[in-house]
Design an enzyme around this catalytic site. Sequence first.
Site, mmCIF file in Angstrom:
data_model
loop_
_atom_site.group_PDB
_atom_site.id
_atom_site.type_symbol
_atom_site.label_atom_id
_atom_site.label_comp_id
_atom_site.label_asym_id
_atom_site.label_seq_id
_atom_site.Cartn_x
_atom_site.Cartn_y
_atom_site.Cartn_z
ATOM 1 N N ASP A 1 0.827 -1.207 0.000
ATOM 2 C CA ASP A 1 0.000 0.000 0.000
ATOM 3 C C ASP A 1 0.864 1.261 0.000
ATOM 4 O O ASP A 1 2.093 1.197 0.062
ATOM 5 C CB ASP A 1 -0.941 -0.024 1.201
ATOM 6 C CG ASP A 1 -2.315 0.520 0.867
ATOM 7 O OD1 ASP A 1 -2.405 1.396 -0.002
ATOM 8 O OD2 ASP A 1 -3.305 0.069 1.484
ATOM 9 N N GLY B 1 14.726 -4.852 5.678
ATOM 10 C CA GLY B 1 15.650 -5.745 4.981
ATOM 11 C C GLY B 1 16.794 -6.153 5.889
ATOM 12 O O GLY B 1 17.191 -5.400 6.785
ATOM 13 N N GLU C 1 6.162 -1.468 11.755
ATOM 14 C CA GLU C 1 7.520 -1.810 11.338
ATOM 15 C C GLU C 1 7.850 -3.215 11.849
ATOM 16 O O GLU C 1 7.744 -3.483 13.047
ATOM 17 C CB GLU C 1 8.542 -0.825 11.911
ATOM 18 C CG GLU C 1 8.425 0.599 11.394
ATOM 19 C CD GLU C 1 8.916 0.756 9.962
ATOM 20 O OE1 GLU C 1 9.782 -0.041 9.535
ATOM 21 O OE2 GLU C 1 8.431 1.679 9.273
#
Length: 275
Positions: free
Chosen positions: A142, A167, A190
């Site tokens: 999104d 990552g 997060e």
Amino acid sequence: MSIEKIINDAWEKRDQITPGSDENLKNTIDQIIDDLDSGKVRVAEKINGEWKTHQYLKKAIMLSFRMYPMENLNGPYSSWYDKAHLLKGKTAGWSKEDHEKAGFRMVPNSPVRRGSFIGKNAVLMPCYVNLGAWIDEGTMMDTFSRAGSCCQIGKNCHISAGSGIGGVLEPAQALPTIIEDNVFVGAMSEVVEGVIVGEGSVLSMGMLITQSTKIVNRATGEITYGKIPPYSVVVPGSLPDKNNPSAPSLSCAVIIKQVDEKTRSKTSVNDLLRD
């Protein structure tokens, strides 16, 4: 010599790798990035029920930054300065036929780097997808969501607006952040540091989950780290210091319930988050 051996041998002398290094190594790195881009290989995959990192693929990505120099790219309203092999994104120069073949929808202003895989029927709102990431079929990234380098996001997930899936590129042996199939990640959340979110889970808005975040099962009191069990419904919470009640409480992730696949498929996210 196998591709894996070429990369592992180069890794042992990585401080010596430059843009002028062996052409065979450059070709090998290019092949790996192309294979990541097409989905022929992926940085991590589930084998016999356990997630495994293919270290040589992460090493190849890191070596590519030593192999390629910085270059300039001029556009109509700005210019960019980056490693040469990443200046042009995954879809640069694509025709309508190329997009139709790839089979995913990509809204303008969605930087998707070469070397990332996007599955069919995925929807990319204005988002960011980094090198080595895997976005599987039917998933929506999104608005202003982020998929970090090498993260793995499964099928039919919804990564809501403003959320980040971190990552994990270094160290090579570290597992990247994993979002399994059919997961909903609420807005402004997060998930980072190689955390695994199990299949069918629902994360409420504003979640922050790292390897050091305490994951508390409210029904049992059990505290775990680094992995959300499948079909968990998770909300932000806080834990007081038992030894010092006046001290500030620390944030945690609270599993308020677990639902089976049947319930998950028939119940809206809003209903699951009610308690």
